[in-house]
Motif scaffolding. Sequence first.
Motif, PDB file in Angstrom:
ATOM      1  N   TYR A  71       0.775  -1.860  -0.151  1.00  0.00           N
ATOM      2  CA  TYR A  71      -0.345   0.096  -0.407  1.00  0.00           C
ATOM      3  C   TYR A  71       0.857   1.347   0.245  1.00  0.00           C
ATOM      4  CZ  TYR A  71      -3.923  -2.848   1.690  1.00  0.00           C
ATOM      5  OH  TYR A  71      -4.594  -3.844   1.492  1.00  0.00           O
ATOM      6  N   ASP A  74      -1.420   6.487   2.292  1.00  0.00           N
ATOM      7  CA  ASP A  74      -3.009   7.526   2.164  1.00  0.00           C
ATOM      8  C   ASP A  74      -3.165   6.944   1.075  1.00  0.00           C
ATOM      9  OD1 ASP A  74      -2.598   9.536   4.604  1.00  0.00           O
ATOM     10  OD2 ASP A  74      -1.084  10.296   2.755  1.00  0.00           O
ATOM     11  N   SER A  75      -3.489   5.408   1.299  1.00  0.00           N
ATOM     12  CA  SER A  75      -4.195   4.861   0.124  1.00  0.00           C
ATOM     13  C   SER A  75      -4.587   3.334   0.669  1.00  0.00           C
ATOM     14  CB  SER A  75      -3.582   4.527  -1.307  1.00  0.00           C
ATOM     15  OG  SER A  75      -4.510   4.100  -2.001  1.00  0.00           O
ATOM     16  N   ASP A  76      -6.021   3.326   0.384  1.00  0.00           N
ATOM     17  CA  ASP A  76      -6.524   1.931   1.247  1.00  0.00           C
ATOM     18  C   ASP A  76      -6.555   0.668   0.024  1.00  0.00           C
ATOM     19  OD1 ASP A  76      -6.650   2.352   3.649  1.00  0.00           O
ATOM     20  OD2 ASP A  76      -9.012   2.811   4.032  1.00  0.00           O
ATOM     21  N   SER A  97       7.422   9.687  -5.402  1.00  0.00           N
ATOM     22  CA  SER A  97       7.215  10.629  -5.264  1.00  0.00           C
ATOM     23  C   SER A  97       5.711  10.579  -4.508  1.00  0.00           C
ATOM     24  CB  SER A  97       6.623  11.071  -7.003  1.00  0.00           C
ATOM     25  OG  SER A  97       5.761   9.601  -7.262  1.00  0.00           O
ATOM     26  N   LYS A  98       5.884   9.221  -3.701  1.00  0.00           N
ATOM     27  CA  LYS A  98       4.129   9.508  -2.645  1.00  0.00           C
ATOM     28  C   LYS A  98       4.958   9.095  -1.431  1.00  0.00           C
ATOM     29  CE  LYS A  98       1.330   7.547  -5.764  1.00  0.00           C
ATOM     30  NZ  LYS A  98       0.299   6.349  -6.945  1.00  0.00           N
ATOM     31  N   PRO A  99       5.731  10.230  -1.338  1.00  0.00           N
ATOM     32  CA  PRO A  99       7.034  10.178   0.585  1.00  0.00           C
ATOM     33  C   PRO A  99       5.386   9.914   1.168  1.00  0.00           C
ATOM     34  CG  PRO A  99       6.700  12.250  -0.220  1.00  0.00           C
ATOM     35  CD  PRO A  99       5.872  11.836  -1.506  1.00  0.00           C
ATOM     36  N   THR A 101       4.301   6.667   4.848  1.00  0.00           N
ATOM     37  CA  THR A 101       4.859   5.524   5.244  1.00  0.00           C
ATOM     38  C   THR A 101       3.858   4.326   4.197  1.00  0.00           C
ATOM     39  OG1 THR A 101       4.764   6.003   7.448  1.00  0.00           O
ATOM     40  CG2 THR A 101       4.668   4.018   7.229  1.00  0.00           C
ATOM     41  N   GLN A 103       3.322   0.441   2.934  1.00  0.00           N
ATOM     42  CA  GLN A 103       2.809  -0.923   3.593  1.00  0.00           C
ATOM     43  C   GLN A 103       3.130  -2.137   2.805  1.00  0.00           C
ATOM     44  OE1 GLN A 103      -1.044  -1.201   5.925  1.00  0.00           O
ATOM     45  NE2 GLN A 103       0.583  -0.755   7.776  1.00  0.00           N
ATOM     46  N   LYS A 105       1.782  -6.133   3.633  1.00  0.00           N
ATOM     47  CA  LYS A 105       1.309  -6.862   4.386  1.00  0.00           C
ATOM     48  C   LYS A 105       1.354  -8.191   3.980  1.00  0.00           C
ATOM     49  CE  LYS A 105      -3.452  -6.982   3.539  1.00  0.00           C
ATOM     50  NZ  LYS A 105      -4.836  -6.668   3.332  1.00  0.00           N
ATOM     51  N   ASN A 116       5.960  -1.936   7.928  1.00  0.00           N
ATOM     52  CA  ASN A 116       5.948  -0.185   8.382  1.00  0.00           C
ATOM     53  C   ASN A 116       7.456   0.853   7.335  1.00  0.00           C
ATOM     54  OD1 ASN A 116       2.542   0.755   8.442  1.00  0.00           O
ATOM     55  ND2 ASN A 116       3.779  -0.637  10.564  1.00  0.00           N
TER      56      ASN A 116
END
Lengths: 163, 285
Positions: A71, A74-76, A97-99, A101, A103, A105, A116
């Motif tokens: 992930y 900020d995205s599910d 470009s998407k700094p 955390t 994740q 799984k 994380n």
Amino acid sequence: MSKQQIQWRRRWLSLGGRWALPGLLGVAIMGLAERSLAHGVVMQYQTTQAVSVQAKYDSGDPFANAQVTVYAPDSDQPWSKGTTDNNGVFTFTPDDSKPGTWQVKVRSAGHGDVANIPVSSGTQQLATVSGGNGYTPLQKGVMAASVIWGCVGTALFFLRRKA
Amino acid sequence: MKIRLISLLGFMLMTAVTQACSSPQTPQAQIPTTASPAGVSSDQGTLVIRANGEDFVRQGFTSKDGWKITFDNVYVTLAAVTAYQTEPPYDAQADAELKVKQQVSLDQPQTVDLAAGDATAEPVLVGEVTAPAGRYNALSWKMPKATTGEANGYALMLVGTATKGGQSLPFVLKVDEELGYQCGEFVGEQRKGTLKAGDKADLEATFHFDHLFGDAKTPPTDDLNKQALGFQPLANLAKDGKVDVDVATLKQSLSAEDFRKFQAILPSLGHVGEGHCKETTLAKN
């Protein structure tokens, strides 16, 4: 030869007659700049920071062939999916470009865990190596002064009183 | 003269334009843009907290030692149920500090029956709480003794039937050890805990009773089964065709090794989906 050079040459051919000298001078200056750009070798490189995740059971045995879902911050919605290898390893390269955390799984047969992983914007940069066709501010200043001085000289040449 | 001056100005202008146009062609290093950090919105939504005994409780399962176990009731009492937004995300296994940006709690303790409903029932509702929008990536709860109802005096109570080789044993297992769990991100098929303003999101306290009895579907060499007690040690304590035991009875009647196993299993019952938790209450005692 670049397309842009051809265009500049066509413009030079359209000049002539009494404007031949200033036109030639101008094209010479423009051509010089363009030639510098055309001869420069531009290389781009990217340094990417791959993330390798290894999943193990508490016993130390690898969490092999387990489902992996990645992930972005900020995205599910899953950014990537895959499976661990026989050593429980999964590798991916986050989009920096998407700094934030990221994740990861990992799940299999009722077992699972998440990792994380902080990713900063500095972990991957598009950098450029130029082959000498870039100008420093000092160089640009000298060039501008030379052009102006050339213009003044040319003007004086045409404005001179004939003896 | 005039034409010459116009010509001169035109030439200078062309020269200036040429220089200006050449500048953008100079390659520039591209600096990645920085995304705005996730902030806590002042808007609110509703967090729904559920408790889940999974299919093991709803549908039954076979223990590692061959007992087919079904449950009539599985009572757990949950108190101080608290959902957190943590940064960095809390990792129960790393035993890191819980760094809280936002938290909300349910007001009242609640005793729920994880076996309520049929085999396909949804996880049991524990409570709902209004909460600021954001990502709730940690959950904690206590398990005190119930003060009312069937499970009065116990934090956990299992009621069911175990069957093996034509023998059927009703059982009641009563645990008065108070427990507490502190957990990180829910680990499951779907993500949970992302609450948008005006919306609902759910979190889940999950209980893994296969840790207690083992699972015949899992290899005997799996850590789950090696660490599980199984049902046979409890079956050995049956009286008048029924197993009715509490922790004191187990301590008195089980072998030292089996009782040690039982005690070691209690901290591992609480999960968030498949995510592990840190036990916080027994550990303090």
